[in-house]
Design an enzyme around this catalytic site. Structure first.
Site, PDB file in Angstrom:
ATOM      1  N   THR A 114      50.286  42.298  34.606  1.00 38.67           N
ATOM      2  CA  THR A 114      50.105  42.939  33.499  1.00 38.67           C
ATOM      3  C   THR A 114      51.539  43.082  32.650  1.00 38.67           C
ATOM      4  O   THR A 114      51.428  43.006  31.234  1.00 38.67           O
ATOM      5  CB  THR A 114      49.741  44.651  33.669  1.00 38.67           C
ATOM      6  OG1 THR A 114      48.483  44.618  34.491  1.00 38.67           O
ATOM      7  CG2 THR A 114      49.649  45.388  32.584  1.00 38.67           C
ATOM      8  N   ASP A 120      47.223  36.662  37.648  1.00 35.76           N
ATOM      9  CA  ASP A 120      46.805  37.889  38.023  1.00 35.76           C
ATOM     10  C   ASP A 120      46.937  38.150  39.582  1.00 35.76           C
ATOM     11  O   ASP A 120      46.633  37.082  40.316  1.00 35.76           O
ATOM     12  CB  ASP A 120      45.394  38.307  37.713  1.00 35.76           C
ATOM     13  CG  ASP A 120      44.781  39.807  38.298  1.00 35.76           C
ATOM     14  OD1 ASP A 120      44.309  40.364  37.266  1.00 35.76           O
ATOM     15  OD2 ASP A 120      44.917  40.107  39.323  1.00 35.76           O
ATOM     16  N   SER A 121      47.780  39.040  40.101  1.00 37.94           N
ATOM     17  CA  SER A 121      48.176  38.982  41.359  1.00 37.94           C
ATOM     18  C   SER A 121      47.145  39.268  42.352  1.00 37.94           C
ATOM     19  O   SER A 121      47.395  38.994  43.693  1.00 37.94           O
ATOM     20  CB  SER A 121      49.282  40.040  41.732  1.00 37.94           C
ATOM     21  OG  SER A 121      48.770  41.471  41.986  1.00 37.94           O
ATOM     22  N   SER A 122      45.965  39.578  41.898  1.00 41.15           N
ATOM     23  CA  SER A 122      44.883  39.320  43.072  1.00 41.15           C
ATOM     24  C   SER A 122      44.849  37.937  43.405  1.00 41.15           C
ATOM     25  O   SER A 122      43.925  37.747  44.541  1.00 41.15           O
ATOM     26  CB  SER A 122      43.572  39.679  42.226  1.00 41.15           C
ATOM     27  OG  SER A 122      43.801  41.036  41.765  1.00 41.15           O
ATOM     28  N   THR A 163      50.817  44.306  40.001  1.00 44.53           N
ATOM     29  CA  THR A 163      50.983  45.554  40.837  1.00 44.53           C
ATOM     30  C   THR A 163      49.963  45.464  42.121  1.00 44.53           C
ATOM     31  O   THR A 163      50.182  45.985  43.096  1.00 44.53           O
ATOM     32  CB  THR A 163      50.867  46.855  40.295  1.00 44.53           C
ATOM     33  OG1 THR A 163      49.535  46.833  39.597  1.00 44.53           O
ATOM     34  CG2 THR A 163      52.086  47.165  39.458  1.00 44.53           C
ATOM     35  N   ASP A 164      48.976  44.686  42.008  1.00 49.18           N
ATOM     36  CA  ASP A 164      47.764  44.855  42.894  1.00 49.18           C
ATOM     37  C   ASP A 164      48.289  44.313  44.301  1.00 49.18           C
ATOM     38  O   ASP A 164      47.830  44.992  45.167  1.00 49.18           O
ATOM     39  CB  ASP A 164      46.741  44.111  42.423  1.00 49.18           C
ATOM     40  CG  ASP A 164      45.767  44.828  41.133  1.00 49.18           C
ATOM     41  OD1 ASP A 164      46.190  46.062  40.916  1.00 49.18           O
ATOM     42  OD2 ASP A 164      44.987  43.824  40.420  1.00 49.18           O
ATOM     43  N   THR A 188      53.071  51.074  49.402  1.00 43.75           N
ATOM     44  CA  THR A 188      51.526  50.857  49.291  1.00 43.75           C
ATOM     45  C   THR A 188      51.259  51.134  47.655  1.00 43.75           C
ATOM     46  O   THR A 188      51.773  52.192  47.404  1.00 43.75           O
ATOM     47  CB  THR A 188      50.690  51.912  50.329  1.00 43.75           C
ATOM     48  OG1 THR A 188      51.152  51.408  51.685  1.00 43.75           O
ATOM     49  CG2 THR A 188      49.025  51.752  49.963  1.00 43.75           C
ATOM     50  N   GLN A 242      43.946  54.378  59.724  1.00 42.24           N
ATOM     51  CA  GLN A 242      43.532  54.476  58.276  1.00 42.24           C
ATOM     52  C   GLN A 242      44.426  55.415  57.510  1.00 42.24           C
ATOM     53  O   GLN A 242      44.523  55.524  56.280  1.00 42.24           O
ATOM     54  CB  GLN A 242      42.077  54.810  58.255  1.00 42.24           C
ATOM     55  CG  GLN A 242      41.107  53.809  58.529  1.00 42.24           C
ATOM     56  CD  GLN A 242      39.677  54.342  59.015  1.00 42.24           C
ATOM     57  OE1 GLN A 242      39.160  55.277  58.275  1.00 42.24           O
ATOM     58  NE2 GLN A 242      38.930  53.534  59.780  1.00 42.24           N
ATOM     59  N   CYS A 243      45.097  56.262  58.360  1.00 40.02           N
ATOM     60  CA  CYS A 243      46.185  57.087  57.573  1.00 40.02           C
ATOM     61  C   CYS A 243      47.506  56.462  57.110  1.00 40.02           C
ATOM     62  O   CYS A 243      47.820  55.542  57.846  1.00 40.02           O
ATOM     63  CB  CYS A 243      46.510  58.263  58.557  1.00 40.02           C
ATOM     64  SG  CYS A 243      45.485  59.282  59.190  1.00 40.02           S
TER      65      CYS A 243
END
Ligand code: ASP
Length: 341
Positions: free
Chosen positions: A14, A58-60, A90-91, A166, A277-278
């Site tokens: 972006t 796009d970083s994806s 940022t992704d 993250t 998952q935490c």
């Protein structure tokens, strides 16, 4: 006194968009003329050179080849520049920061990734401040040595160790968090570094490696999951590393077939890793019986490493030790780039 030199590498995302004055839509701008777009950069006491990807992404769409391209660009210019700033979407920025932190070991110069939630070409952009401060930090020295000697992410007034981050928000300006490690710097009127938490490459020789192996599969557990199907998926997968996304401190449902299956595979074929998952805290498989079963079956806990880092570190170590599971496991729980407490 010589002024510091910073190399800016623009990969896409972006941040690199401005409004086309004629059609009024957003388009990538020419980074070779970055100081025309952001004249404030001329006021920084450093020389800024720019290297822009011919086809910004796009970083994806990030992949190993692009990590190698970024890494090679830095490695080729390492002696020439005092610091490096990578502009990135940022992704997947946390994944790329994790990758670069393993690719470059014993760094004595900063590699700082940044991006933005709003394009540079928009009035309320967060990109300008992110970019200007990232460049400023990349050029900063103390006792003639770079203050930052590691891979970091600068975003919304905070500098983080890259492999601890993250992306937590798709719309807030403070899009990144580092739950298991303090910030490296907090930026307000002053830039306040957290000196006791910074890495230093010392005098060791720079190590650079740009290869990865994709053999990683992530399995997310949830109440009601059909364990039989999970076993089938793992059995049929060619991936060697299986990341089990567990609950809390590393717990999974007590299921005899699952434990039996893991036991039968864990000593030879597959490597099982346990990531919670935490996103804050660490995996301690011995805390509850539901975690201890996994440990006894041969699953390796990921301690306080992030999921992003675990995936990238696995790909890195798989390439390094393709036939030696023991070496892989030993190195997985060893601190390489400050990714683990
Ligand atoms: N999809 C974009 C990217 O990661 C989002 C961003 O740049 O923030 O490239």
């Amino acid at each position: 006194m010589t002024i510091p030199k910073v190399l800016l590498i623009y990969t896409g995302g972006t941040i690199g968009m401005i409004e086309d004055p004629i059609v009024k839509s957003l388009k990538p701008f020419n980074f070779n003329q970055i100081t025309n777009e952001i004249p404030e950069l001329n006021k920084l006491n450093c020389q800024i050179d720019a290297l822009a990807f011919q086809n910004p992404i796009d970083s994806s769409n990030i992949n190993f080849e692009i990590w190698t391209q970024i890494g090679d660009d830095i490695f080729r210019n390492y002696d020439e520049y005092d610091g490096f700033v990578v502009l990135h979407g940022t992704d997947t920025m946390s994944y790329t920061a994790s990758a670069l932190s393993l690719m470059f070991q014993n760094l004595s110069k900063p590699i700082i990734l940044t991006g933005s939630q709003l394009p540079l070409g928009q009035v309320r952009t967060d990109g300008k401040e992110n970019l200007i401060t990232a460049i400023e930090i990349a050029s900063m020295k103390r006792n003639k040595k770079a203050i930052i000697q590691e891979v970091a992410i600068y975003f919304e007034n905070q500098l983080f160790r890259g492999n601890r981050t993250t992306k937590v928000s798709a719309d807030h300006f403070d899009a990144f968090k580092s739950y298991n490690y303090p910030t490296l710097a907090d930026v307000g009127v002053e830039i306040n570094f957290n000196y006791s938490h910074l890495l230093s490459g010392g005098s060791k020789e720079l190590y650079y490696k740009n290869k990865f192996d994709p053999g990683v599969l992530v399995v997310f557990f949830y109440p009601g999951i059909v364990v039989k199907s999970v076993i089938e998926i793992i059995k049929n997968s060619s991936s060697k590393v299986i990341v089990l996304m567990s609950y809390g401190s590393g717990n999974l449902p007590t299921d005899k077939n699952l434990i039996q299956f893991i036991k039968s595979q864990a000593n030879s074929k597959k490597i099982f890793l346990n990531v919670s998952q935490c996103i804050a805290g660490k995996v301690e498989q011995e805390k509850y019986e539901t975690g201890l079963n996994l440990k006894k079956a041969g699953v390796v806990g990921s301690l306080d490493m992030t999921l992003e880092l675990v995936i990238v570190k696995s790909m890195f170590l798989l390439n390094k030790y393709p036939f030696d599971n023991l070496k892989f496991k030993e190195n997985f729980v060893t601190n390489i780039a400050g990714e683990l407490s």
